[in-house]
Design an enzyme around this catalytic site. Sequence first.
Site, PDB file in Angstrom:
ATOM      1  N   ARG A 164       0.839  -1.219  -0.053  1.00 28.71           N
ATOM      2  CA  ARG A 164       0.070  -0.067  -0.051  1.00 28.71           C
ATOM      3  C   ARG A 164       0.874   1.201  -0.104  1.00 28.71           C
ATOM      4  O   ARG A 164       1.697   1.520   1.052  1.00 28.71           O
ATOM      5  CB  ARG A 164      -0.831   0.038   1.191  1.00 28.71           C
ATOM      6  CG  ARG A 164      -1.763   1.406   1.184  1.00 28.71           C
ATOM      7  CD  ARG A 164      -2.846   1.179   2.161  1.00 28.71           C
ATOM      8  NE  ARG A 164      -2.720   1.194   3.527  1.00 28.71           N
ATOM      9  CZ  ARG A 164      -3.548   1.376   4.345  1.00 28.71           C
ATOM     10  NH1 ARG A 164      -4.796   1.687   4.166  1.00 28.71           N
ATOM     11  NH2 ARG A 164      -3.374   1.250   5.840  1.00 28.71           N
ATOM     12  N   ASP A 447      -3.789   3.903  14.029  1.00 23.60           N
ATOM     13  CA  ASP A 447      -2.878   4.233  13.316  1.00 23.60           C
ATOM     14  C   ASP A 447      -3.324   5.548  12.590  1.00 23.60           C
ATOM     15  O   ASP A 447      -4.192   6.176  13.624  1.00 23.60           O
ATOM     16  CB  ASP A 447      -2.669   3.220  11.938  1.00 23.60           C
ATOM     17  CG  ASP A 447      -4.080   3.240  11.386  1.00 23.60           C
ATOM     18  OD1 ASP A 447      -5.146   4.055  11.662  1.00 23.60           O
ATOM     19  OD2 ASP A 447      -4.156   2.291  10.157  1.00 23.60           O
TER      20      ASP A 447
END
Length: 563
Positions: A164, A447
Amino acid sequence: MNTATRNPTVRGTMHPRFEEILTPEALRFVAALDDAFAGRRAELLQARRLRSREISNGANLDFLPETEQIRADDSWQVAPPGPGLEDRRCELVAPANRKMAVHALNSGANIWLADLEDATAPSWQNVIEGQLNLYDAVRGTLTYDEADGARLSVGDHRPTLVMRPRGWHLCEKHIVLDGRPFSASLVDFGLYFFHNAQRLIDLGHGPYFYLPKVESHLEARLWNDVFELAQQLLGIPQGTIRATVLIETITAAFEMDEILYELREHCSGLNAGRWDYIFSYVRTFAHRGEEFVLPDRDKVTMTTPFMRAYTQLLVDTCHKRGAHAIGGPAAVNPTRQDEESRHRALGLVRSEKEREAAEGFDGSWVAHPALVEICQTAYASVLGTRHDQRDVRRAIDVTAADLVSLNGTQQTITLQGVRTNVSVALRYLAAWIGGRGAVAIDNLMEDAATVEISRAQLWQWLFHNSQLAEGPQVTRDLLDRIVDEELAKLTRGLDDRHSKRYEQARQILEETAFGDYLPGFFTPYAYVRYLIDRPLRMSGPLSKEDVRQSEQVAAARTNGTAA
């Protein structure tokens, strides 16, 4: 590769082995991508801002009338799964630091999502070391030396690797051409693709990607054109790349068919990116009426009506087009709890994954190796010997109103909810400044996406002077008092270096959550202020232009060669 593109300049510090990634040929490849697409990227980011203003001024979201024919045409399908992507029942998302990479490759998951985005604080060292770790992982040479001298290596059974990159809105200040930073998306994608695409094909898999924070089908079209040019430049057969798009913005939820259509030769599915999606809801409607104000963040779950509508539509859209529908992450951190709490947390994960599988998802994310077996078992109970359930279609009726309405949602905000958002944001941002992008806080794995929810909610509650269940309204005085109290607890007994990080975290929170306007993301500002190499850092007040330097593309390049 044959290109006349000029050599970009590397302004970041060259640490050991960085020259293996930052070769002249790799840099020219990235520069070729940037030269072709920087102008369109800038235009699409400006289109995001214009659309945001329209929604803030009262425009309603709806399915696009100009693309109705694409949605109505039942004949088109996406490409079949690439080799190694047939079975995706459990995908472990983890940053690409060396230790986590080894654990991820040994986890038994079907997929390792190597995350250079929300789970990685994008310091120069983290970004290039992540590329080095992926380079070694692809070549089977990845090891990690523990502090006690033990060496961790990777076993024979390895998950399929999917990377990603960072989102379109971010830049990479350490690689420039004529002083202008490159797109972080193109740097991450380009370096990885240049070094690893052919090797991955030779190993029987391929270059696979997750695409984050896409907000429209036009942004998906841009990615597709990037893929076509990259394959052309390196002599990779067209259609080799496979990409899964995270539907983690509310505008993208209205364009899922169109996003799949634009990427149909390179697409392998959509993912329900739950945390960013909740953040996107708050950000998109932050200036609108109180009917769009969300409750405490822990009260918004995947069974909340507007979230359930979004996942139902995602599964149906994917299966209609032959694509995988992948569920969002289980965020619990099961290793830092007492046994009773740990078993309760694991039970919640099991129930969540069983629900997803029963609703038609083909697989799901977990954020910790200890959750892999639970996820696989939950999906096996529904899939049996099948790899997926793309042939499953259910009758659904999801309207545009269903995707945005908070009817059926208890919009209660509590003082504890405010305090949790402040505390989590401060703790995460302090760790992020120190180079950590995935942080265990209160038995949850936080996150950048989860912290975006916290700071955006604080801004929205402050903007609306939202009333708490306990009676008081959310005011700047209230928030300042809570920040003072939380900082006092968090810094008690810390040395000056760590205390300074918390003060810097406070500065980021105040800048991005307590100001006159809500910035789209905290990361561009915080990156320029604290994460780039020290000689390049900006001091003093920062303007919007200071964090958008990569969008300052010369007019002659605005309509790039791959338009």
